[in-house]
Design a protein around this motif. Structure first.
Motif, PDB file in Angstrom:
ATOM      1  N   GLN A 188      35.413  40.403  40.791  1.00  0.00           N
ATOM      2  CA  GLN A 188      36.218  40.969  41.879  1.00  0.00           C
ATOM      3  C   GLN A 188      37.177  39.909  42.422  1.00  0.00           C
ATOM      4  O   GLN A 188      38.378  40.177  42.668  1.00  0.00           O
ATOM      5  N   ALA A 189      36.629  38.666  42.545  1.00  0.00           N
ATOM      6  CA  ALA A 189      37.472  37.569  43.067  1.00  0.00           C
ATOM      7  C   ALA A 189      38.606  37.255  42.095  1.00  0.00           C
ATOM      8  O   ALA A 189      39.754  36.982  42.509  1.00  0.00           O
ATOM      9  N   GLN A 190      38.287  37.269  40.822  1.00  0.00           N
ATOM     10  CA  GLN A 190      39.341  37.013  39.827  1.00  0.00           C
ATOM     11  C   GLN A 190      40.401  38.121  39.864  1.00  0.00           C
ATOM     12  O   GLN A 190      41.596  37.848  39.725  1.00  0.00           O
ATOM     13  N   ALA A 191      39.978  39.333  40.091  1.00  0.00           N
ATOM     14  CA  ALA A 191      40.941  40.432  40.167  1.00  0.00           C
ATOM     15  C   ALA A 191      41.819  40.306  41.404  1.00  0.00           C
ATOM     16  O   ALA A 191      43.060  40.523  41.357  1.00  0.00           O
ATOM     17  N   ASP A 192      41.200  39.925  42.516  1.00  0.00           N
ATOM     18  CA  ASP A 192      41.965  39.750  43.762  1.00  0.00           C
ATOM     19  C   ASP A 192      42.981  38.621  43.605  1.00  0.00           C
ATOM     20  O   ASP A 192      44.151  38.720  44.069  1.00  0.00           O
TER      21      ASP A 192
END
Lengths: 355, 222
Positions: free
Chosen positions: A203-207
């Motif tokens: 999720q952090a990588q996507a954000d």
């Protein structure tokens, strides 16, 4: 030898069979005078013949007839009646009565216990005492004793307990050294953590990628980058811890199995003890039933049989003697016998010149 | 010789007693043996008219029963009643007379031999009161012996004589049984001894099978 010869000899020596018959009858009479005593008999049924069935563990049981014939019972009865054990032993007999025709295979054994004494009342009293004491002794000897069982299996119990303690100590030491208390739960929880962290990192990588694409403020991009790096670090640490726990799991399971095996041995011993005691079976005292109380027995049949045997033996011996005499001491034929055998009249008899 | 010692008497034999039978002018009656043979002769003399032939065969089961004594005693005693009498000694095996004195040592009658040889065509008119015909011993077959005896019987019959035949023991020879169909009657001799009664029954059965006319038993207590 012809039958006629034997009959002629028998007619001549009839006194011999008569004497042997007299002697035989006198012998039987004397025998009864010396040995006959009133007899009482009772019938006892052992409802569940332990001797035939055995126990779950296969150990032998003591048969009721063995109990009746034991010296231990004689001592008990003698003590009750105020006599000597030898006097009891020689006067008591027990036998298993044959099952009636068509009886079921597992029919209970029925015993006939008889006792002799000087008077019918004494015989009944002795027979009743024997039945009473034998029933008690039978129950006492055949009822399981848990203490005796434990005492007999004490080494096995101790060994099993030591095995449990030893395995448990190794397990405790292992968990303490590796912080592995309830290791399988820890591994399961750690796997959940790792999975959660993997989702968070994704999720952090996507954000972070979305922030860079939207050309947002650089501070926001840096914040997203730091968050992604932090989650990634946490994930790496969690995976390393899971790997460590997984490596310990097999050793932990082996120690746990040893503990369980030791406990199973102990459980087996406990089950054996429970089976020996037979908690779910009726009391042993209920298995012995007196069908017929002691009552005087008629001696008429025995008397008849022994006198019959005496008559047969006496006549047999007498006839044998006559037969032997007829064989080895045959008289010379007479003119009458020759005439009868030849079937013609005797014309003359030539006298002996020596007469 | 069989010598018998009796109190107050000289040593005499059965043969001696039999020899006295028909030479005494009057019956004496003091000898039980002689009276026995006189009684037997009376019985046989009474039976003779009922017989097909005037001949008596003397037989017994075993040797030593007294056949020769009975034959010679009967022949002697019959002489006083139905003379002439011919004694045929066919006991070529036992020959009891020669051994134990039961048979008197009479000479063989030449006239009888002549009559036998002349068959029956010329009956001899002067046959002695008692004659003896000795069957030839030696290597002769039983058929030849039977033939000799048959001719002697024919000769005796032709002369009106009563024939008394002494034969071998039945358990030793079948000669006696082979002659029972050629004689008028049979007298069975048995001695006082240990004997199985079945022997007598078996011999009686044989005699019945052969159609013999059994006159009776002479029991020898000697």
């Amino acid at each position: 030898m012809e039958l006629r010869t034997f009959l002629v000899t028998l007619r001549r020596l009839w006194v011999i069979p008569a004497l042997t018959l007299l002697v035989a009858l006198s012998g039987v009479l004397t025998y009864h005078k010396l040995t006959d005593q009133p007899q009482a008999a009772s019938t006892v049924a052992v409802l569940d013949p332990l001797a035939a069935r055995g126990t779950i563990n296969g150990e032998a049981q003591i048969d009721f007839s063995d109990v009746v014939q034991s010296h231990q019972l004689a001592v008990l009865v003698a003590k009750q009646l105020g006599t000597t054990p030898d006097a009891v032993t020689s006067k008591v007999q027990v036998r298993v009565l044959p099952p009636p025709a068509g009886a079921v295979t597992n029919a209970s054994l029925v015993y006939s216990v008889s006792a002799q004494a000087k008077t019918p009342a004494d015989a009944i009293r002795l027979d009743n005492a024997v039945i009473d004491q034998a029933t008690k002794l039978y129950v006492q000897l055949n009822t399981p004793d848990p203490k005796a069982f434990e005492q007999a299996l004490a080494p096995q119990f101790t060994s099993a307990q030591n095995a449990i303690d030893d395995a448990q100590a190794k397990l405790d030491s292992f968990t303490k050294a590796n912080d592995a208390a309830d290791l399988p739960s820890q591994v399961q929880q750690q796997r959940a953590n790792v999975g959660q962290l993997q989702i968070s990192v994704s999720q952090a990588q996507a954000d972070l990628a979305a922030a860079k694409a939207a050309n947002v403020d650089a501070s926001l991009v840096q914040a997203a980058t730091r968050k992604e790096a932090s989650l990634q670090a946490s994930l790496t640490a969690a995976e390393e811890q899971l790997s460590t726990q997984t490596d310990l799991e097999s050793q932990y399971q082996s120690l746990l199995d040893q503990v369980n095996q030791a406990k199973q041995v102990m459980q087996g011993l406990v089950l054996a003890e429970q089976a020996y005691v037979g908690a779910d079976r009726p009391p042993y005292a209920n298995e012995v039933k007196v069908l017929d109380a002691a009552q005087p027995q008629s001696q008429a049949l025995i008397l008849l049989l022994t006198y019959l045997v005496g008559v047969v033996l006496g006549l047999l011996v007498g006839m044998s003697i006559v037969y032997l005499v007829a064989v080895f001491h045959r008289p010379e034929q007479t003119s009458l016998e020759v005439g009868r055998a030849f079937g013609a009249p005797v014309l003359v008899r030539i006298p002996s010149l020596e007469a | 010789m069989r010598n018998i010692s009796t109190a107050g008497h000289s040593r005499r034999t059965y043969g001696d007693l039999v020899s006295e039978l028909d030479f005494l002018p009057e019956p004496v009656g003091d000898s039980p043996v002689l009276e026995t043979f006189r009684l037997l002769a009376i019985q046989v003399e009474r039976m003779l008219p009922q017989l097909e032939r005037r001949s008596i065969l003397i037989l017994s089961a075993r040797p030593g029963e007294g056949r020769s004594l009975v034959a010679s005693g009967l022949a002697r005693a019959l002489t006083a009643l139905v003379a002439p009498v011919v004694l045929i000694d066919a006991d070529t095996i036992g020959s009891g007379g020669a051994r134990n004195g039961a048979m008197p040592t009479w000479p063989v009658d030449g006239a009888l031999s002549h009559a036998v040889n002349a068959v029956v065509s010329e009956p001899h008119p002067r046959l002695a009161p008692i004659s003896k015909f000795q069957v030839a011993a030696g290597q002769r077959s039983q058929l030849q012996t039977v033939d000799d005896i048959t001719r002697a019987l024919d000769g005796a019959a032709a002369n009106g004589a009563v024939a008394v035949i002494d034969t071998p023991a039945c358990l030793s020879s079948s000669l006696a049984l082979s002659l029972v169909g050629r004689v008028g009657g049979v007298i069975y001799v048995a001695r006082k001894r240990v004997e199985d009664a079945s022997t007598h029954r078996e011999i009686r059965g044989q005699l019945d099978l052969l159609g013999a006319k059994v006159l009776g038993v002479v029991f020898n207590e000697g």
